[in-house]
Motif scaffolding. Sequence first.
Motif, short mmCIF file in Angstrom:
data_model
loop_
_atom_site.label_atom_id
_atom_site.label_comp_id
_atom_site.label_asym_id
_atom_site.label_seq_id
_atom_site.Cartn_x
_atom_site.Cartn_y
_atom_site.Cartn_z
N THR A 1 0.83 -1.21 0.00
CA THR A 1 0.00 0.00 0.00
C THR A 1 0.86 1.26 0.00
O THR A 1 0.57 2.22 -0.72
CB THR A 1 -0.94 0.01 1.22
OG1 THR A 1 -1.78 -1.15 1.19
CG2 THR A 1 -1.81 1.26 1.23
N VAL A 2 1.92 1.26 0.80
CA VAL A 2 2.83 2.41 0.83
C VAL A 2 3.43 2.64 -0.56
O VAL A 2 3.43 3.77 -1.08
CB VAL A 2 3.95 2.20 1.87
CG1 VAL A 2 5.02 3.28 1.73
CG2 VAL A 2 3.38 2.20 3.28
N ILE A 3 3.94 1.57 -1.18
CA ILE A 3 4.58 1.72 -2.49
C ILE A 3 3.59 2.15 -3.54
O ILE A 3 3.86 3.05 -4.35
CB ILE A 3 5.27 0.39 -2.88
CG1 ILE A 3 6.49 0.14 -1.99
CG2 ILE A 3 5.69 0.42 -4.35
CD1 ILE A 3 7.21 -1.16 -2.29
N GLU A 4 2.41 1.53 -3.55
CA GLU A 4 1.44 1.83 -4.60
C GLU A 4 0.86 3.23 -4.48
O GLU A 4 0.64 3.90 -5.50
CB GLU A 4 0.35 0.77 -4.59
CG GLU A 4 0.85 -0.59 -5.08
CD GLU A 4 -0.12 -1.72 -4.84
OE1 GLU A 4 -1.21 -1.46 -4.29
OE2 GLU A 4 0.19 -2.87 -5.21
N SER A 5 0.63 3.68 -3.26
CA SER A 5 0.14 5.05 -3.10
C SER A 5 1.21 6.05 -3.53
O SER A 5 0.91 7.09 -4.13
CB SER A 5 -0.28 5.30 -1.65
OG SER A 5 0.82 5.18 -0.77
N TRP A 6 2.46 5.74 -3.27
CA TRP A 6 3.56 6.59 -3.69
C TRP A 6 3.72 6.59 -5.20
O TRP A 6 3.95 7.63 -5.83
CB TRP A 6 4.85 6.10 -3.03
CG TRP A 6 5.75 7.19 -2.53
CD1 TRP A 6 5.93 8.42 -3.10
CD2 TRP A 6 6.58 7.15 -1.37
NE1 TRP A 6 6.84 9.15 -2.37
CE2 TRP A 6 7.25 8.39 -1.30
CE3 TRP A 6 6.85 6.21 -0.40
CZ2 TRP A 6 8.16 8.70 -0.30
CZ3 TRP A 6 7.74 6.50 0.59
CH2 TRP A 6 8.39 7.73 0.65
N LEU A 7 3.60 5.41 -5.80
CA LEU A 7 3.65 5.32 -7.26
C LEU A 7 2.59 6.20 -7.89
O LEU A 7 2.84 6.94 -8.85
CB LEU A 7 3.44 3.87 -7.70
CG LEU A 7 4.64 2.95 -7.79
CD1 LEU A 7 4.18 1.53 -8.08
CD2 LEU A 7 5.62 3.41 -8.87
N ASN A 8 1.39 6.11 -7.37
CA ASN A 8 0.28 6.86 -7.93
C ASN A 8 0.49 8.36 -7.80
O ASN A 8 0.22 9.13 -8.72
CB ASN A 8 -1.02 6.45 -7.25
CG ASN A 8 -2.21 7.16 -7.83
OD1 ASN A 8 -2.53 7.03 -9.00
ND2 ASN A 8 -2.89 7.95 -7.00
N ALA A 9 1.01 8.79 -6.64
CA ALA A 9 1.22 10.22 -6.41
C ALA A 9 2.35 10.77 -7.26
O ALA A 9 2.34 11.94 -7.65
CB ALA A 9 1.50 10.47 -4.94
N THR A 10 3.34 9.94 -7.56
CA THR A 10 4.51 10.38 -8.31
C THR A 10 4.28 10.40 -9.81
O THR A 10 4.96 11.11 -10.54
CB THR A 10 5.72 9.46 -7.99
OG1 THR A 10 5.88 9.40 -6.56
CG2 THR A 10 7.00 9.99 -8.59
N THR A 11 3.30 9.64 -10.29
CA THR A 11 3.08 9.47 -11.72
C THR A 11 2.08 10.49 -12.24
O THR A 11 0.96 10.58 -11.72
CB THR A 11 2.56 8.06 -12.01
OG1 THR A 11 3.46 7.10 -11.45
CG2 THR A 11 2.43 7.83 -13.51
N PRO A 12 2.42 11.27 -13.28
CA PRO A 12 1.45 12.17 -13.89
C PRO A 12 0.27 11.40 -14.46
O PRO A 12 0.42 10.25 -14.89
CB PRO A 12 2.26 12.86 -15.01
CG PRO A 12 3.69 12.67 -14.62
CD PRO A 12 3.75 11.37 -13.91
N PRO A 13 -0.92 11.98 -14.48
CA PRO A 13 -2.11 11.25 -14.95
C PRO A 13 -1.95 10.66 -16.35
O PRO A 13 -2.40 9.56 -16.62
CB PRO A 13 -3.20 12.33 -14.93
CG PRO A 13 -2.74 13.30 -13.89
CD PRO A 13 -1.24 13.32 -13.98
N GLN A 14 -1.27 11.40 -17.26
CA GLN A 14 -1.14 10.91 -18.63
C GLN A 14 -0.22 9.70 -18.75
O GLN A 14 -0.23 9.01 -19.78
CB GLN A 14 -0.63 12.03 -19.55
CG GLN A 14 0.79 12.51 -19.25
CD GLN A 14 0.83 13.62 -18.23
OE1 GLN A 14 -0.13 13.80 -17.46
NE2 GLN A 14 1.91 14.39 -18.20
N ASN A 15 0.57 9.42 -17.72
CA ASN A 15 1.50 8.28 -17.77
C ASN A 15 1.04 7.11 -16.92
O ASN A 15 1.73 6.10 -16.84
CB ASN A 15 2.90 8.71 -17.29
CG ASN A 15 3.53 9.73 -18.20
OD1 ASN A 15 3.21 9.81 -19.38
ND2 ASN A 15 4.43 10.53 -17.65
#
Length: 443
Positions: free
Chosen positions: A113-127
């Motif tokens: 959950t920590v990694i996936e929430s971080w991935l989502n926050a770091t990734t621009p919507p278009q990517n």
Amino acid sequence: MLKQLRPVLSLLAGVSLLLLGSGLLNTLLAVRGSEESFSDQAMGLIMSGYFVGFFVGTFLALPLIRRVGHIRTFAMCAAVGSVSVLLHDAFATPWAWGGLRILTGTALVILYTVIESWLNATTPPQNRGQVFAVYMVVNLGALAVSQQFMSLAPASSYLLFALASVLVTLSLVPVTGTRFGPPEVQQVKRLGIRFLWRIAPLAISAAFLSGLAMGAFWGMSALYASRIGLPTSEVATFVTAGIIGGALLQYPVGRLSDRFDRRRVLAGIVGVAAVSALLIIPASFASVEFLYGAIALYGGLAFAVYPVAVAHLIDHLESGDILPGGSALLLVHGIGAAIGPALSGQLMSMAGASALPVYFAAVQGTLFLVAVWKMHQRQKDETTGEPAQFVPMVRTTPTALEMHPDDSEQSPDLTPDVTQGTSEESDIHEEDREPPPSQAAQS
């Protein structure tokens, strides 16, 4: 592609190390449990413990992250997970392993959950679509590679448990060393399972039955291979073949589901999966290559059931409901996954190792009958808006669903509190909501 992935490479490295450690431990316990003369019933309950912990951890993850932050949460749970891996070797009894599997599952789902929430926050919507696809490849690739570590030492030795613990501990390095700040944790609305059942009952049925099958695959397939007399190296290859099959066939199967009625495609998938599961039994008496081919075919079809169910559900949801709806579906899948190993283990203890392929066939066959029944009730599947796009995926945590390409309207820094989605108090307004007229008919 590399430019889009550069900001999240450290997070992808962290999750790959986690999966290498947890994937190795899962197969190692099956082989070691067989050597310790644990009964099939006991092993089924032990393996169910992991999914029980995984389920419990989804309720604990976000409150813990809110309380102490992402970094401290990850460090704490990595320490707990690493220690619990080592304790499996120190206390090799069914009761101890059952408790440790619950503890391990709880710690790992919080780490994911920590990694996936971080991935989502770091990734621009278009990517997000590209990153989500790479993330799924990393998941399946790490799980497949982890099986081959079984050839490094006997299952009775301490070395493999130490290696799994080291891999979990090493996941701390790239995650805690990332230079990107942690995301903000917010809340979104929730959808209840009863509401989803009214608009897409086949998606709910498919998620639950897929959980029954996939929980048994992850928990009991290595034990099955050990019970039929395969040496440790071939047990690892047997599991790897199933994972590789799942990775290779998801995309072509998904393309079919995008072009034709998903109910018909789903019925075809599970119908062939039921037959391929039964082929595992004669294959176990033939050449080992035939056996690998049979489990690869079954894995390729079985792995595709849950993502087709996700796409089918999205077909019947408004765009703003995709994330909470997908999260509720994930919980249904998790309930099935927690039951699957215990149920299949009980059957194996009563009827022998061959009961596992029969169990696979029975679960997939049941889903085939449900799909045919739903098609008989309504010839045409009525959807809402544009049809969803199939995305190859494995079961993960609710936060990863934010990166699903169809979830385009969600904010990239939003980490939803969807793990409480079945509570009566928080869901009452969604449970009582009537589906739109186009969704009122059962799919």
